[in-house]
Design an enzyme around this catalytic site. Structure first.
Site, mmCIF file in Angstrom:
data_model
loop_
_atom_site.group_PDB
_atom_site.id
_atom_site.type_symbol
_atom_site.label_atom_id
_atom_site.label_comp_id
_atom_site.label_asym_id
_atom_site.label_seq_id
_atom_site.Cartn_x
_atom_site.Cartn_y
_atom_site.Cartn_z
ATOM 1 N N ASP A 33 33.378 37.309 40.068
ATOM 2 C CA ASP A 33 32.642 38.381 39.395
ATOM 3 C C ASP A 33 31.480 37.890 38.533
ATOM 4 O O ASP A 33 31.636 36.969 37.723
ATOM 5 C CB ASP A 33 33.607 39.234 38.559
ATOM 6 C CG ASP A 33 34.418 40.152 39.473
ATOM 7 O OD1 ASP A 33 33.871 40.612 40.506
ATOM 8 O OD2 ASP A 33 35.608 40.384 39.187
ATOM 9 N N ARG A 40 38.794 49.135 35.870
ATOM 10 C CA ARG A 40 38.479 47.706 35.803
ATOM 11 C C ARG A 40 37.743 47.344 34.517
ATOM 12 O O ARG A 40 36.843 48.050 34.080
ATOM 13 C CB ARG A 40 37.591 47.357 37.001
ATOM 14 C CG ARG A 40 37.354 45.877 37.182
ATOM 15 C CD ARG A 40 36.413 45.638 38.349
ATOM 16 N NE ARG A 40 35.191 45.055 37.831
ATOM 17 C CZ ARG A 40 34.438 44.180 38.486
ATOM 18 N NH1 ARG A 40 34.769 43.792 39.695
ATOM 19 N NH2 ARG A 40 33.353 43.696 37.940
ATOM 20 N N HIS A 59 33.507 36.984 46.504
ATOM 21 C CA HIS A 59 32.699 36.718 45.317
ATOM 22 C C HIS A 59 33.582 36.361 44.132
ATOM 23 O O HIS A 59 34.792 36.634 44.128
ATOM 24 C CB HIS A 59 31.846 37.944 44.969
ATOM 25 C CG HIS A 59 32.648 39.162 44.626
ATOM 26 N ND1 HIS A 59 33.312 39.929 45.558
ATOM 27 C CD2 HIS A 59 32.912 39.735 43.423
ATOM 28 C CE1 HIS A 59 33.946 40.920 44.965
ATOM 29 N NE2 HIS A 59 33.719 40.830 43.662
ATOM 30 N N HIS A 86 37.364 36.533 45.242
ATOM 31 C CA HIS A 86 38.189 37.628 45.777
ATOM 32 C C HIS A 86 37.387 38.501 46.731
ATOM 33 O O HIS A 86 36.153 38.448 46.775
ATOM 34 C CB HIS A 86 38.818 38.445 44.647
ATOM 35 C CG HIS A 86 37.820 39.073 43.723
ATOM 36 N ND1 HIS A 86 37.196 38.382 42.717
ATOM 37 C CD2 HIS A 86 37.333 40.337 43.644
ATOM 38 C CE1 HIS A 86 36.372 39.180 42.068
ATOM 39 N NE2 HIS A 86 36.425 40.373 42.614
#
Ligand code: SIN
Length: 289
Positions: A109, A280, A107, A265
């Site tokens: 993000d 994150r 995907h 990723h």
């Protein structure tokens, strides 16, 4: 002399052999970056797509401050943020967790957002002794490897993006029964969809990239479901060929920043029995064009 040695005056950039991905040493990311350093960090990030900064013992405050320097926070839906840190997600998987690790599908993000994040920043606190790599696809190189005829065919198309397969009312997380430390928020809002250009142009480099992913792209505007399935199936297989992939191996206290506008990723598992802990943030982005 390698070109990067000539280009940068305040940081040291060691590109991966393919040029996709690079390691950067020199700057202390726990402190505000002077303007010339920030400029070079941004230039290296644009050039290499995925940049790793080893040996950065970041507090949450420092991670937030660095994110703000990179362009400000993106909006992170469907996952409960850390208490007292609304813009930080804790990606934590305990040794006894059996649920699939977070991010285990290709995907880019939050591509279902109107203006998806330009960057994602991930800081490693605890790295398992086995597994837990993050894989990245160079979506510019993948686009450039297509024939001119295919590139022309894709040019006017708009891909349909939605969070529904993951976070929607009938998505994967709605059916999950295994214990998960991360608190996922399943929502009917996630069933919505919007379109983005299937090929987007990077606002800094001007390079074109395929902007589709198996997790969030659910169709192609104006194509039948069968046509879209065939086209996306081809594109997903094309994108995930070995020659476009960089495998990132983590070390503790490493900060990784990737460009969601030209990469996809995949978070690999393989570390059951071990803790993996990351923090994150996302950096706000523009409407894809
Ligand atoms: C993600 O942001 O998709 C997770 C990446 C990772 O945990 O390696």
């Amino acid at each position: 002399m390698p070109m990067d040695a000539v280009m940068y005056r305040t940081i040291e950039v060691t590109p991966q052999p393919s040029g996709f991905g690079a390691e950067i040493s020199g700057p202390d990311l726990t402190q505000p970056l002077p303007a010339p350093v920030l400029e070079e960090v941004k230039a290296a990030w644009a050039r290499h797509g995925v940049v790793a900064f080893p040996g950065q013992a970041m507090s949450l405050d420092a991670l937030e401050a660095f994110t703000l320097q990179m362009g400000g926070f993106g909006s992170d839906p469907y996952i409960k943020p850390m208490s007292g840190h609304p813009n930080v997600l804790e990606l934590r998987r305990e040794p006894d967790e059996k649920a699939t690790n977070f991010g285990a599908g290709w995907h880019s993000d939050w591509s279902f957002q109107h203006a998806p994040p330009a960057a994602t920043i991930l800081h490693s606190k605890v790295v398992p002794p086995v597994g837990g790599d993050t894989l990245f696809v160079d979506a510019c190189c993948a686009y450039e490897a297509l024939s001119p005829a295919m590139q022309q065919m894709l040019a006017p198309l708009r891909a349909i993006h939605s969070a529904r397969q993951s976070y929607g009312s009938k998505g994967v997380f709605s059916k999950e029964t295994e214990k998960r430390t991360m608190q996922i928020i399943v929502s009917e809002e996630a069933d919505a969809a919007l379109t983005h250009p299937l090929v987007r142009t990077h606002p800094v480099t001007g390079r074109k990239a395929l902007y589709v992913s198996p997790v969030y792209t659910v169709g192609i505007e104006d194509l039948t479901a069968e046509e879209a399935k065939a086209m996306l199936g081809f594109l997903f297989a094309h994108l995930t060929q070995a020659q476009f992939i960089y495998r990132h191996k983590w070390r503790e206290q490493m900060l990784l920043m990737w460009d969601n506008r030209c990469t996809m990723h995949f978070a690999e598992g393989g570390y059951d029995g071990h803790l993996r802990l990351m923090h994150r943030t996302t950096v706000s982005g523009e409407v894809p064009a």
